[in-house]
Motif scaffolding. Structure first.
Motif, PDB file in Angstrom:
ATOM      1  N   GLU A  75     -13.015 -11.676   4.771  1.00  0.00           N
ATOM      2  CA  GLU A  75     -11.865 -12.264   3.819  1.00  0.00           C
ATOM      3  C   GLU A  75     -10.801 -11.051   4.135  1.00  0.00           C
ATOM      4  O   GLU A  75     -10.896  -9.683   4.055  1.00  0.00           O
ATOM      5  CB  GLU A  75     -12.118 -12.217   2.547  1.00  0.00           C
ATOM      6  N   LEU A  76      -9.398 -11.689   4.743  1.00  0.00           N
ATOM      7  CA  LEU A  76      -8.217 -10.893   4.745  1.00  0.00           C
ATOM      8  C   LEU A  76      -7.612 -10.734   3.214  1.00  0.00           C
ATOM      9  O   LEU A  76      -7.010 -11.767   3.001  1.00  0.00           O
ATOM     10  CB  LEU A  76      -7.485 -11.181   5.827  1.00  0.00           C
ATOM     11  N   GLY A  77      -7.853  -9.677   2.823  1.00  0.00           N
ATOM     12  CA  GLY A  77      -7.147  -9.515   1.290  1.00  0.00           C
ATOM     13  C   GLY A  77      -5.758  -8.586   1.364  1.00  0.00           C
ATOM     14  O   GLY A  77      -5.312  -8.317   2.313  1.00  0.00           O
ATOM     15  N   PRO A  78      -5.150  -8.295   0.449  1.00  0.00           N
ATOM     16  CA  PRO A  78      -3.890  -7.553   0.135  1.00  0.00           C
ATOM     17  C   PRO A  78      -4.067  -6.403   1.094  1.00  0.00           C
ATOM     18  O   PRO A  78      -2.934  -5.565   1.427  1.00  0.00           O
ATOM     19  CB  PRO A  78      -3.331  -7.492  -1.263  1.00  0.00           C
ATOM     20  N   ALA A  79      -5.080  -5.707   1.270  1.00  0.00           N
ATOM     21  CA  ALA A  79      -5.293  -4.321   1.653  1.00  0.00           C
ATOM     22  C   ALA A  79      -5.217  -4.363   3.313  1.00  0.00           C
ATOM     23  O   ALA A  79      -5.209  -3.407   4.054  1.00  0.00           O
ATOM     24  CB  ALA A  79      -6.547  -3.615   1.418  1.00  0.00           C
ATOM     25  N   SER A  80      -5.662  -5.882   4.012  1.00  0.00           N
ATOM     26  CA  SER A  80      -5.483  -5.870   5.402  1.00  0.00           C
ATOM     27  C   SER A  80      -4.218  -5.897   5.779  1.00  0.00           C
ATOM     28  O   SER A  80      -3.140  -6.555   5.407  1.00  0.00           O
ATOM     29  CB  SER A  80      -6.211  -7.310   5.589  1.00  0.00           C
ATOM     30  N   ALA A 133      -3.199  -7.536   8.383  1.00  0.00           N
ATOM     31  CA  ALA A 133      -2.984  -8.964   8.791  1.00  0.00           C
ATOM     32  C   ALA A 133      -2.646  -9.604   7.723  1.00  0.00           C
ATOM     33  O   ALA A 133      -1.686 -10.510   8.174  1.00  0.00           O
ATOM     34  CB  ALA A 133      -4.491  -9.443   9.681  1.00  0.00           C
ATOM     35  N   SER A 134      -2.978  -9.351   6.723  1.00  0.00           N
ATOM     36  CA  SER A 134      -2.091 -10.102   5.508  1.00  0.00           C
ATOM     37  C   SER A 134      -0.821  -9.853   5.343  1.00  0.00           C
ATOM     38  O   SER A 134      -0.338 -10.375   4.433  1.00  0.00           O
ATOM     39  CB  SER A 134      -3.168 -10.149   4.431  1.00  0.00           C
ATOM     40  N   ARG A 135      -0.059  -8.696   5.443  1.00  0.00           N
ATOM     41  CA  ARG A 135       0.995  -8.165   5.095  1.00  0.00           C
ATOM     42  C   ARG A 135       2.201  -8.644   6.207  1.00  0.00           C
ATOM     43  O   ARG A 135       3.063  -8.393   5.988  1.00  0.00           O
ATOM     44  CB  ARG A 135       0.878  -6.647   5.120  1.00  0.00           C
ATOM     45  N   ARG A 136       1.634  -9.387   7.075  1.00  0.00           N
ATOM     46  CA  ARG A 136       2.788  -9.740   8.026  1.00  0.00           C
ATOM     47  C   ARG A 136       3.195 -11.007   7.349  1.00  0.00           C
ATOM     48  O   ARG A 136       2.881 -11.740   6.790  1.00  0.00           O
ATOM     49  CB  ARG A 136       2.078 -10.340   9.418  1.00  0.00           C
ATOM     50  N   PRO A 137       4.803 -10.850   7.860  1.00  0.00           N
ATOM     51  CA  PRO A 137       5.581 -12.195   7.469  1.00  0.00           C
ATOM     52  C   PRO A 137       5.280 -13.470   8.023  1.00  0.00           C
ATOM     53  O   PRO A 137       4.601 -13.493   9.002  1.00  0.00           O
ATOM     54  CB  PRO A 137       6.919 -11.727   7.859  1.00  0.00           C
TER      55      PRO A 137
END
Length: 65
Positions: free
Chosen positions: A54-59, A61-65
């Motif tokens: 699971e890609l959460g906020p710490a990942s 990859a999940s911070r990419r626009p």
């Protein structure tokens, strides 16, 4: 697929027998790429069927626009 497990511990591979699906948020994977590769390698050596991370906020990859 034999079973589905959810887990976060770094040594979870030692608890598996093969044919399982592992669900994880990735907390046990480690922070360095070498640790992450070793984690996945140990799972592959045990013969798991699949790994779902699971890609959460710490990942990153999940911070990419």
């Amino acid at each position: 697929m034999r079973w589905v497990h959810a887990g976060e511990v770094p040594n979870i591979a030692s608890l598996l027998k093969g044919g399982e699906l592992l669900l994880t948020t990735g907390l046990g994977l480690g922070t360095r790429p070498a640790e992450q590769r070793a984690f996945v390698r140990r799972l592959a050596d045990r013969g798991i069927a699949a790994l779902v991370v699971e890609l959460g906020p710490a990942s990153p990859a999940s911070r990419r626009p």
